[in-house]
Design a protein around this motif. Structure first.
Motif, mmCIF file in Angstrom:
data_model
loop_
_atom_site.group_PDB
_atom_site.id
_atom_site.type_symbol
_atom_site.label_atom_id
_atom_site.label_comp_id
_atom_site.label_asym_id
_atom_site.label_seq_id
_atom_site.Cartn_x
_atom_site.Cartn_y
_atom_site.Cartn_z
ATOM 1 N N LEU A 278 3.749 9.708 5.202
ATOM 2 C CA LEU A 278 3.508 8.865 4.031
ATOM 3 C C LEU A 278 3.933 7.469 4.456
ATOM 4 N N LYS A 279 3.030 6.488 4.250
ATOM 5 C CA LYS A 279 3.343 5.120 4.656
ATOM 6 C C LYS A 279 3.355 4.215 3.436
ATOM 7 N N LEU B 33 -0.171 9.439 -6.245
ATOM 8 C CA LEU B 33 0.279 10.261 -5.104
ATOM 9 C C LEU B 33 1.790 10.488 -5.170
ATOM 10 N N LEU B 34 2.549 9.412 -5.407
ATOM 11 C CA LEU B 34 4.007 9.557 -5.471
ATOM 12 C C LEU B 34 4.405 10.439 -6.656
ATOM 13 N N ILE C 58 7.589 8.074 6.019
ATOM 14 C CA ILE C 58 8.331 9.257 5.578
ATOM 15 C C ILE C 58 7.503 10.477 5.951
ATOM 16 N N PRO C 59 8.158 11.543 6.463
ATOM 17 C CA PRO C 59 7.384 12.762 6.748
ATOM 18 C C PRO C 59 6.628 13.204 5.488
ATOM 19 N N LYS C 60 5.361 13.544 5.661
ATOM 20 C CA LYS C 60 4.514 13.938 4.540
ATOM 21 C C LYS C 60 5.096 15.166 3.828
ATOM 22 N N TYR D 38 0.844 -1.207 0.000
ATOM 23 C CA TYR D 38 0.000 0.000 0.000
ATOM 24 C C TYR D 38 0.870 1.244 0.000
ATOM 25 N N ILE D 39 0.271 2.342 -0.463
ATOM 26 C CA ILE D 39 0.916 3.661 -0.402
ATOM 27 C C ILE D 39 -0.167 4.618 0.059
ATOM 28 N N LYS D 40 0.011 5.214 1.228
ATOM 29 C CA LYS D 40 -1.055 6.089 1.736
ATOM 30 C C LYS D 40 -0.482 7.169 2.644
#
Lengths: 155, 290
Positions: free
Chosen positions: B70-71, B86-87, B172-174, B62-64
Motif C-alpha cells: 500500500l503506497k 480502500l483505507l 506498508i505491506p498490503k 495518492y493512496i494506491k
C-alpha cells in the motif's frame, strides 16, 4: 486570490496570518480571532471549499486560492440556510463562535448532506462554543441539512 | 501571535524543493500542511529563516495498492485518508487514528508525511507506522532513500531525514487475509494530543497462530516506541486472554511516560495497560473476521 467572488491582489509580509489579512487588510471582520492556536475554530473560513482555521494559515500560501468567509455565503438581503437555522433554533448566545460554526458546517454538509447527531457533534469538534452547550447548534445544523436537501431536490 | 520574520519560498517540484534547501542551508524548513510547524513558529519555539512550501507539489497525494504494497503519497491530507474507500475497507486502523487526530478543519490541512516527518512521539501516525511496519521513502540531494520505520525515529523531533531530505511516500505491506489492526488513544478533550495511545497490527495464519505482530505506543516515550518485549510474547503463538493480559502488563512496565498536565506517570501506565488489552482484542477480532 478570490475572496467571496471578488478578486484580491496584495503584496504582504510572508508572516502575515490569513485571519489578519482577512480582518485587517480587507475589513471583513465577520471572521473572528478566538484562541489563535487552532483549537477554537472561531477563525474558520473556506479555502478552495474546505474548512480551514485561518489563524494557522499563512496568507502567502493562499496565493491563487478561492476563499469564502461568513460575509460571502448569502446573497444580499437573504440568509444562507445555516444562518437562518442558527436564528430559528437559537443556535447562538453571544455569537462569537457562530461564523466559524457556520463555515465549518458548510464543509460538513457538503461531504455529508444528511448527518446523524453524532456525526454533527464530531464534525464540529474543532469549534468551541462557551455559551450554548452545543444542543441548539446541533439542532441548527440538523434544520439546515433538511432545508438544504429540500433545496437540492427542488433544483 | 505572529511568527518571527522569515522568507517564503514555494517549490513546484521535489527537485526544486531540494535544491532550494541546499542553497538556503540549515535555517530552511519544509512546510506541508503547516499545522505542526506554524503553531511552533507562532510560539517562537521554531524560528526558521526560510520556509519552503512543499504543499503545492503535484503528484504526492495518492493512496494506491501496487504489488505487495500500500503506497500513500506524503502530501495526502488526513481528510483524504479519512474518506478513502480502500483505507476504510481494508485498513481500518487508519480510520481509528484519524478520527481522533485533531479536528476536521485541521485534518483538511495536515498531511500524513508531515505527521511522521515532524518526529513527535505525541503524533498518532508514528505509533501506527511502527505497528504496520511501514517503510519511509525520502528524496534527497543524493537520490532516493528507503528507511525502515524502526530506523526512522531518532529522538525528540529528530528523524533519519537529513537536511534537505523530503519524505515522499509511505509504504506498508498490503493487507493480508487474517490480518487486522486497531488504534486508540485516550485524550483529555477532542482533538488533544494523546495522554497515551496504542496501535496494534496482527497477522494470523489459517490455524489462528500469530505470524506477525506490531505494537506501537503514542506519547509515552521521547521517541515513538515499539513494544518489542510484548511482540515477542505473541509471535508464533495462538493469542489467548492470558497472553493478552501478560502483554498489557509488559506494555505498562516498558513504556516511559512522564508526569505532566495530561496525567501522572502511574495514570498513564494504567491507561497503556487498558488500551493495549482493548486494542489487542479489537485487532484480533478484525484479523479473525478478515
Amino acid at each position: 486570490m478570490t475572496i467571496n467572488g471578488e478578486s484580491v491582489t496584495a503584496e504582504v509580509d510572508s508572516r502575515l496570518l490569513l485571519v489578519h489579512f482577512i480582518r485587517e487588510n480587507l475589513d471583513l471582520t465577520g471572521t473572528h480571532i478566538g484562541c489563535d492556536t487552532s483549537n477554537c475554530g472561531a477563525c474558520t473560513i473556506l479555502l478552495d471549499g474546505k474548512s480551514v482555521k485561518s489563524c494557522t494559515y499563512l496568507t502567502v500560501r493562499a496565493d491563487g486560492a478561492d476563499i469564502t468567509t461568513i460575509e460571502g455565503i448569502a446573497a444580499e438581503g437573504t440568509n444562507h440556510p445555516l444562518q437562518q437555522a442558527f436564528h430559528d433554533q437559537h443556535g447562538l448566545h453571544c455569537g462569537f463562535c457562530t461564523p466559524g460554526m457556520i463555515m465549518r458546517s458548510i464543509d460538513l454538509l457538503k461531504n455529508n448532506p444528511n448527518p446523524t447527531e453524532e456525526e454533527i457533534r464530531w464534525g464540529i469538534s474543532g469549534n468551541l462554543c462557551r455559551c450554548t452547550g452545543y444542543n441548539n447548534i446541533v439542532k441548527s445544523v440538523q434544520q439546515a441539512a433538511q432545508e438544504m436537501q429540500k433545496e437540492s431536490e427542488s433544483v | 501571535m505572529i511568527p518571527a520574520n522569515f522568507t517564503y519560498h514555494r517549490a513546484a517540484s521535489v527537485s526544486e524543493a531540494i535544491s532550494l534547501s541546499q542553497e538556503l542551508g540549515e535555517e530552511a524548513k519544509y512546510m506541508s500542511g503547516g499545522h505542526s510547524l506554524l503553531p511552533m513558529m507562532k510560539l517562537r519555539f521554531a524560528t526558521p529563516e526560510h520556509i519552503i512550501d512543499i504543499s503545492k507539489i503535484d503528484g504526492l497525494s495518492y493512496i494506491k495498492e501496487e504489488g505487495d504494497l500500500l503506497k500513500i503519497g506524503a502530501l495526502t491530507t488526513q481528510t483524504e485518508m479519512e474518506h478513502n474507500k480502500l483505507l476504510k475497507e481494508q485498513y481500518p486502523i487508519f480510520g481509528d487514528a484519524i478520527w481522533l487526530t485533531a479536528d476536521p478543519s485541521v485534518r483538511n490541512c495536515g498531511t500524513i508525511g508531515g505527521n511522521i516527518a515532524h518526529g513527535d512521539a505525541a503524533n498518532d501516525q508514528p505509533a501506527l507506522m511502527l505497528a504496520v511496519r511501514a517503510t519511509i521513502i525520502a528524496a534527497g540531494a543524493d537520490g532516493e532513500k528507503t528507511i525502515p520505520i524502526d530506523e526512522f525515529f531518532h529522538g525528540f523531533y529528530m528523524t533519519a531525514l537529513e537536511a534537505g531530505d523530503i519524505l515522499t511516500e509511505i509504504q506498508i505491506p498490503k493487507a493480508k487475509k487474517n490480518s487486522g489492526g486497531a488504534y486508540h488513544k485516550v485524550e483529555r478533550k477532542v482533538g488533544d494530543y494523546a495522554t497515551a495511545g496504542v496501535a496494534v497490527h496482527i497477522e494470523l495464519d489459517d490455524d489462528g497462530i500469530c505470524q506477525q505482530i506490531g505494537i506501537g505506543l503514542t506519547n509515552v516515550s521521547a521517541v515513538p516506541m515499539r513494544l518489542e518485549r510484548g511482540e515477542e510474547v505473541l509471535r508464533g503463538k495462538k493469542i489467548t486472554d492470558e497472553l493478552i493480559a501478560e502483554v498489557s502488563q509488559i506494555a505498562s512496565e516498558d513504556c516511559e511516560p512522564e508526569s505532566d498536565l495530561r496525567g501522572s506517570e502511574a495514570y498513564k501506565r494504567s491507561i497503556v495497560h487498558t488500551i493495549t488489552k482493548r486494542m489487542l482484542n479489537k485487532a484480533l477480532e478484525r484479523a479473525r473476521n478478515n
